[in-house]
Design a protein around this motif. Structure first.
Motif, PDB file in Angstrom:
ATOM      1  N   TRP A   1       0.873  -1.182   0.000  1.00  0.00           N
ATOM      2  CA  TRP A   1       0.000   0.000   0.000  1.00  0.00           C
ATOM      3  C   TRP A   1       0.905   1.226   0.000  1.00  0.00           C
ATOM      4  CZ3 TRP A   1      -4.237   0.757   4.361  1.00  0.00           C
ATOM      5  CH2 TRP A   1      -4.875   1.990   4.187  1.00  0.00           C
ATOM      6  N   GLY A   2       1.145   1.760  -1.170  1.00  0.00           N
ATOM      7  CA  GLY A   2       2.023   2.914  -1.302  1.00  0.00           C
ATOM      8  C   GLY A   2       1.297   4.217  -1.027  1.00  0.00           C
ATOM      9  N   ILE A   3       1.921   5.085  -0.250  1.00  0.00           N
ATOM     10  CA  ILE A   3       1.317   6.372   0.113  1.00  0.00           C
ATOM     11  C   ILE A   3       2.332   7.478  -0.168  1.00  0.00           C
ATOM     12  CG2 ILE A   3       0.266   7.741   1.950  1.00  0.00           C
ATOM     13  CD1 ILE A   3      -0.265   5.047   3.418  1.00  0.00           C
ATOM     14  N   GLU A   4       1.966   8.405  -1.019  1.00  0.00           N
ATOM     15  CA  GLU A   4       2.828   9.542  -1.324  1.00  0.00           C
ATOM     16  C   GLU A   4       2.263  10.792  -0.641  1.00  0.00           C
ATOM     17  OE1 GLU A   4       4.298   9.943  -5.359  1.00  0.00           O
ATOM     18  OE2 GLU A   4       3.560   7.921  -5.811  1.00  0.00           O
ATOM     19  N   PHE A   5       2.968  11.274   0.352  1.00  0.00           N
ATOM     20  CA  PHE A   5       2.528  12.453   1.078  1.00  0.00           C
ATOM     21  C   PHE A   5       2.868  13.708   0.285  1.00  0.00           C
ATOM     22  CE2 PHE A   5       2.455   9.295   4.326  1.00  0.00           C
ATOM     23  CZ  PHE A   5       1.568   9.738   5.299  1.00  0.00           C
ATOM     24  N   PRO A   6       1.999  14.695   0.331  1.00  0.00           N
ATOM     25  CA  PRO A   6       2.303  15.937  -0.389  1.00  0.00           C
ATOM     26  C   PRO A   6       3.467  16.676   0.255  1.00  0.00           C
ATOM     27  CG  PRO A   6       0.338  16.203   0.968  1.00  0.00           C
ATOM     28  CD  PRO A   6       0.700  14.741   1.026  1.00  0.00           C
ATOM     29  N   ARG A   7       4.260  17.333  -0.555  1.00  0.00           N
ATOM     30  CA  ARG A   7       5.352  18.155  -0.058  1.00  0.00           C
ATOM     31  C   ARG A   7       4.761  19.484   0.451  1.00  0.00           C
ATOM     32  NH1 ARG A   7      10.791  17.801  -1.587  1.00  0.00           N
ATOM     33  NH2 ARG A   7      10.310  15.580  -1.808  1.00  0.00           N
ATOM     34  N   ILE A   8       4.994  19.784   1.719  1.00  0.00           N
ATOM     35  CA  ILE A   8       4.471  21.004   2.337  1.00  0.00           C
ATOM     36  C   ILE A   8       5.578  22.059   2.358  1.00  0.00           C
ATOM     37  CG2 ILE A   8       3.425  22.018   4.400  1.00  0.00           C
ATOM     38  CD1 ILE A   8       1.680  19.935   3.014  1.00  0.00           C
ATOM     39  N   PRO A   9       5.347  23.215   1.792  1.00  0.00           N
ATOM     40  CA  PRO A   9       6.401  24.242   1.775  1.00  0.00           C
ATOM     41  C   PRO A   9       6.836  24.616   3.188  1.00  0.00           C
ATOM     42  CG  PRO A   9       4.594  24.844   0.305  1.00  0.00           C
ATOM     43  CD  PRO A   9       4.126  23.667   1.111  1.00  0.00           C
ATOM     44  N   GLY A  10       8.118  24.924   3.338  1.00  0.00           N
ATOM     45  CA  GLY A  10       8.609  25.405   4.621  1.00  0.00           C
ATOM     46  C   GLY A  10       9.702  24.533   5.197  1.00  0.00           C
ATOM     47  N   ASN A  11      10.313  25.050   6.227  1.00  0.00           N
ATOM     48  CA  ASN A  11      11.402  24.391   6.934  1.00  0.00           C
ATOM     49  C   ASN A  11      10.846  23.793   8.227  1.00  0.00           C
ATOM     50  OD1 ASN A  11      13.659  23.744   8.457  1.00  0.00           O
ATOM     51  ND2 ASN A  11      14.736  25.650   8.050  1.00  0.00           N
ATOM     52  N   PRO A  12      11.104  22.512   8.510  1.00  0.00           N
ATOM     53  CA  PRO A  12      10.600  21.930   9.761  1.00  0.00           C
ATOM     54  C   PRO A  12      11.014  22.729  10.992  1.00  0.00           C
ATOM     55  CG  PRO A  12      11.507  20.215   8.355  1.00  0.00           C
ATOM     56  CD  PRO A  12      11.832  21.523   7.698  1.00  0.00           C
ATOM     57  N   ALA A  13      12.183  23.373  10.944  1.00  0.00           N
ATOM     58  CA  ALA A  13      12.671  24.136  12.089  1.00  0.00           C
ATOM     59  C   ALA A  13      11.781  25.332  12.402  1.00  0.00           C
ATOM     60  CB  ALA A  13      14.105  24.609  11.838  1.00  0.00           C
ATOM     61  N   ASP A  14      10.999  25.768  11.431  1.00  0.00           N
ATOM     62  CA  ASP A  14      10.128  26.932  11.626  1.00  0.00           C
ATOM     63  C   ASP A  14       8.692  26.545  11.934  1.00  0.00           C
ATOM     64  OD1 ASP A  14      12.311  28.590  11.010  1.00  0.00           O
ATOM     65  OD2 ASP A  14      11.877  28.461   8.862  1.00  0.00           O
ATOM     66  N   GLY A  15       8.442  25.261  12.103  1.00  0.00           N
ATOM     67  CA  GLY A  15       7.081  24.803  12.339  1.00  0.00           C
ATOM     68  C   GLY A  15       6.675  24.892  13.794  1.00  0.00           C
ATOM     69  N   SER A  16       5.540  24.271  14.101  1.00  0.00           N
ATOM     70  CA  SER A  16       5.022  24.255  15.465  1.00  0.00           C
ATOM     71  C   SER A  16       4.352  22.917  15.732  1.00  0.00           C
ATOM     72  CB  SER A  16       4.021  25.386  15.679  1.00  0.00           C
ATOM     73  OG  SER A  16       3.409  25.269  16.959  1.00  0.00           O
ATOM     74  N   LEU A  17       4.531  22.411  16.945  1.00  0.00           N
ATOM     75  CA  LEU A  17       3.867  21.178  17.373  1.00  0.00           C
ATOM     76  C   LEU A  17       2.554  21.454  18.086  1.00  0.00           C
ATOM     77  CD1 LEU A  17       6.879  19.090  18.744  1.00  0.00           C
ATOM     78  CD2 LEU A  17       5.643  18.750  16.608  1.00  0.00           C
ATOM     79  N   ASP A  18       2.230  22.704  18.273  1.00  0.00           N
ATOM     80  CA  ASP A  18       1.011  23.059  18.992  1.00  0.00           C
ATOM     81  C   ASP A  18      -0.182  22.991  18.044  1.00  0.00           C
ATOM     82  OD1 ASP A  18       2.334  23.542  21.430  1.00  0.00           O
ATOM     83  OD2 ASP A  18       2.948  25.512  20.713  1.00  0.00           O
ATOM     84  N   ILE A  19      -1.096  22.091  18.341  1.00  0.00           N
ATOM     85  CA  ILE A  19      -2.287  21.943  17.522  1.00  0.00           C
ATOM     86  C   ILE A  19      -3.512  22.245  18.377  1.00  0.00           C
ATOM     87  CG2 ILE A  19      -1.276  20.270  15.939  1.00  0.00           C
ATOM     88  CD1 ILE A  19      -2.580  18.058  17.538  1.00  0.00           C
TER      89      ILE A  19
END
Length: 722
Positions: A119-137
């Motif tokens: 079962w192959g799954i290709e995730f979309p590429r999300i623009p941005g740098n992981p270092a600039d993200g947030s874990l707060d949801i």
């Protein structure tokens, strides 16, 4: 003012992260004197890797290491390390961007009627740098995402069922109209107008963030009602179609998981209780309680793949999956919602080369001291503080400072074995003669040394107020009973932590082949040409990753030119561990890991590599072998290992265990700071991100920096209960 002396015990991700943040500020040396004490010859703990000079300076890992694009703190920390190190342009892995590359393609294996399907799954590429993200949801943001997933899944389900000539009396209706039709005939809770029902749900999702308590309760009831009827419709319309249709079955599993998670989070009031409330259940147990289909969904490839990811099997027993539901759901949500770039990121050299070499170079430049070949034996305590640290000096060096690196194509790397030319000649010869493993809990080096030299190995005692003031214990939780028995006797919370948190042995192997990836016979290619990271496969090796990006970092001798390298890993079933006097135990478990690997190649890999294997054979001649042996003997030139040492075992998140995790400074000893992926963080699972967050919290407890840690309140209620 006298400097505080800080002893860091161990050199895994958390310990080294704490050192990075403690030394981040310009004036740190006016406040602290920091020394790292490390068993053996290299940094890294479970993340240590080595280069084997006998086999083309190949990379040898503890197992498979990849980073998720939601590892916000990890990327931020390492990006700063590379920036501060400022390697010369043109050097190998000179920058953070060169060290990591995004990866989008993940494969899950399904066993359907005794046949493994990919079962192959290709995730979309999300623009941005992981270092600039947030874990707060936000809770409602999460439900909004699931809501849109459900819409998409059910649209596709409807389309595929129509194509399959599904037996339904409402084929001319949209799926929302069908929901409304069903609801109206059972309970007149919603109007028959599908457009109105859709707009109401959409309005609830859009306004929920700012609504008051009464409105929130209204939203809960509305969504709960919608989810219940949708679940009934899903099962009624599609269950009978799933056996013979792979795509429809996978859509159903995805929709059922989304519906079940939404229903469960609403019923368990995660909004007011937080994800931590769900940790009283195992994930599969929680899914079953909340109505997930037990035939198709509960033990589906996405769920098994997540257990494989976190090695979530008690004592390595595949029949005993155990994973806290809250930990799992929070992690899944963050992986889906918070990643940037690729959903995963691959290191462009070994983990030791990519992570621990630059960290070591930076810390050494800043003035942190490193004492290699210092094995921690025991911590002593008195009157609420750690008073002594007892260590064994494993070898005598020819010079004061050990130089740990070998350079492979210009890249500083850690060797797989100690550089014995820097060790006293007589000791070095003895180590080589007896094949001594200086990293093993079960090593017989003390007895070999004493028999030869007629005296024990030198002991070193660090005393509080003399050699240290504060101690950072960066060794894994399974080592506590061996290294801290007196501390456990005097700290009930730490003792409970040691008893309730579990760690599991793992096994891994790597093979290099003389044929390229395109000649393996892999039959589920990605659209962009990416090679797979695969899980949920047959035991004992359930996970495979093609790691061909690493071949250019190795340096094989003339005449040898591997064209493919594959990494495999899994838990290793071990329930009981003998005393350290049972010196052959690691050799015994390593032999089992080797046998498992050979049997896997001979009997199982044919499902993945159709051109190299059949159900009862493997083309051993395709393995790269400098000695050019014949048949299965060629496997002897590959790499395999069994991770059984207390410090190497993988920290689990068994149900109800998070409550026993402690904050870094929450022991009964005022100068002790515990750190690692086993302490209380906003992740509470065995992974790099948890370890980095632990190290950050340790630094903050000592010096106040960093002030905040992204995602550290992940298990807290989204809103206080009334």
């Amino acid at each position: 003012m006298a400097k505080e002396k800080i002893a860091i015990l161990g050199s895994g991700v958390a310990a080294m992260t704490s050192a990075c943040y403690l030394t981040e500020q310009d004036n740190w040396q006016d406040k602290y004197d920091i020394t790292v004490y490390q068993m053996g010859w290299r940094l890294g703990g479970k993340g240590a890797s080595g280069r084997n000079a006998e086999y083309g300076q190949r990379i040898e890992e503890h197992g498979l290491h990849v980073w998720f694009g939601a590892y916000v703190n990890s990327f931020k920390t390492l990006e700063k390390v590379y920036a501060d190190l400022d390697r010369p342009a043109g050097d190998p892995l000179a920058t953070f961007d060169e060290a990591f590359k995004p990866h989008d393609y993940i494969v899950l294996q399904e066993k359907i009627k005794n046949e493994w399907k990919s079962w192959g799954i290709e995730f979309p590429r999300i623009p941005g740098n992981p270092a600039d993200g947030s874990l707060d949801i936000s809770f409602w943001g999460l439900l909004r995402l699931i809501y849109y997933w459900i819409i998409e899944f059910t649209k596709q389900l409807r389309s595929h069922s129509a194509a399959a000539n599904a037996d339904t009396s409402h084929e001319d209706e949209t799926w929302f109209q069908h929901i409304v039709h069903t609801v109206k005939h059972d309970v007149d809770k919603v109007k028959s107008d599908a457009q109105l029902f859709t707009s109401l749900v959409h309005e609830f999702m859009q306004t929920a963030e700012s609504a008051d308590d009464a409105e929130h309760e209204k939203h809960h009831r509305a969504l709960h009602s919608w989810i219940n009827w949708l679940k009934k419709w899903l099962d009624k319309e599609f269950i009978h179609l799933l056996d013979g249709n792979d795509e429809l079955r996978r859509l159903y599993i995805s929709a059922d998981l989304a519906i079940t998670c939404t229903k469960g989070m609403l019923e368990d009031k995660v909004y007011s209780r937080g994800f931590g409330y769900l940790n009283q259940w195992d994930l599969m147990e929680w899914l079953t309680i909340n109505g997930a289909n037990t035939t198709f969904t509960v033990d589906s490839a996405p769920i098994r793949g997540f257990y494989d990811l976190v090695f979530g099997y008690e004592n390595g027993d595949y029949q005993k999956p155990n994973l806290e539901a809250g930990v799992a759901l929070l992690a899944m949500s963050r992986i889906a919602l918070c990643y940037h770039g690729g959903v995963m990121w691959k290191m462009q050299a070994g983990m030791g080369d990519t992570i621990f070499s630059p960290i070591y170079q930076l810390l050494e430049r800043r003035g942190v001291k490193f004492e290699y070949f210092h094995k921690v034996d025991e911590l002593k305590c008195d009157d609420g503080q750690v008073t002594e640290i007892k260590l064994t000096q494993q070898v005598a060096l020819k010079s004061k400072a050990y130089q740990p690196f070998v350079y492979v194509k210009g890249l500083p790397c850690w060797p797989s074995q100690p550089l014995l030319d820097q060790v006293d000649n007589e000791q070095a010869a003895l180590i080589k003669k007896h094949d001594i493993n200086l990293e093993s809990f079960w090593t017989d080096w003390p007895s070999v040394y004493e028999e030869h030299f007629k005296k024990p190995l030198p002991q070193v005692t660090l005393e509080v107020g003399q050699q240290f003031d504060k101690v950072i214990f960066g060794i894994s939780v399974a080592s506590l009973p061996h290294l801290c028995p007196q501390l456990l006797e005097n700290d009930e919370k730490l003792k409970k932590c040691s008893e309730e948190l579990k760690a599991v042995a793992t096994q891994a192997f790597q093979v290099w082949t003389d044929v390229g990836f395109d000649q393996l016979g892999w039959e589920t290619p990605s659209s962009n040409g990416e090679e797979p990271i695969l899980s949920a496969f047959v035991e004992p090796y359930d996970t495979w990753a093609a790691m061909n990006q690493l071949l250019c970092r190795e340096d094989w001798q003339d005449g040898l030119d591997p064209k493919n390298v594959a990494y495999f890993c899994s838990v290793q079933p071990i329930a009981d561990y003998p005393s350290k006097e049972h010196h052959d135990f690691p050799k015994e478990t390593t032999a089992v890991a080797k046998s498992n690997a050979q049997n896997f190649l001979k009997h199982d890999v044919h499902w993945l590599w159709t051109k190299l294997a059949t159900a009862d054979s493997f083309q051993w001649e395709t393995l790269t072998d400098p000695e050019n042996q014949q048949g299965i003997a060629r496997f002897d030139s590959q790499y395999w290992r069994s991770n059984v040492d207390p410090s190497e075992r993988y920290v689990m998140s068994v149900k109800n265990s998070s409550q026993y995790r402690l904050d870094t400074n929450a022991t009964a000893f005022n100068n002790l700071y515990i750190t690692g992926d086993w302490i209380n963080t906003g992740v509470n699972a065995g992974c790099v991100e948890a370890a980095v967050m632990a190290g950050m919290s340790t630094s903050r407890a000592i010096c106040g920096y960093p002030e905040s840690i992204n995602g550290e309140n992940g298990f807290a209620p989204f809103k206080k209960s009334h």
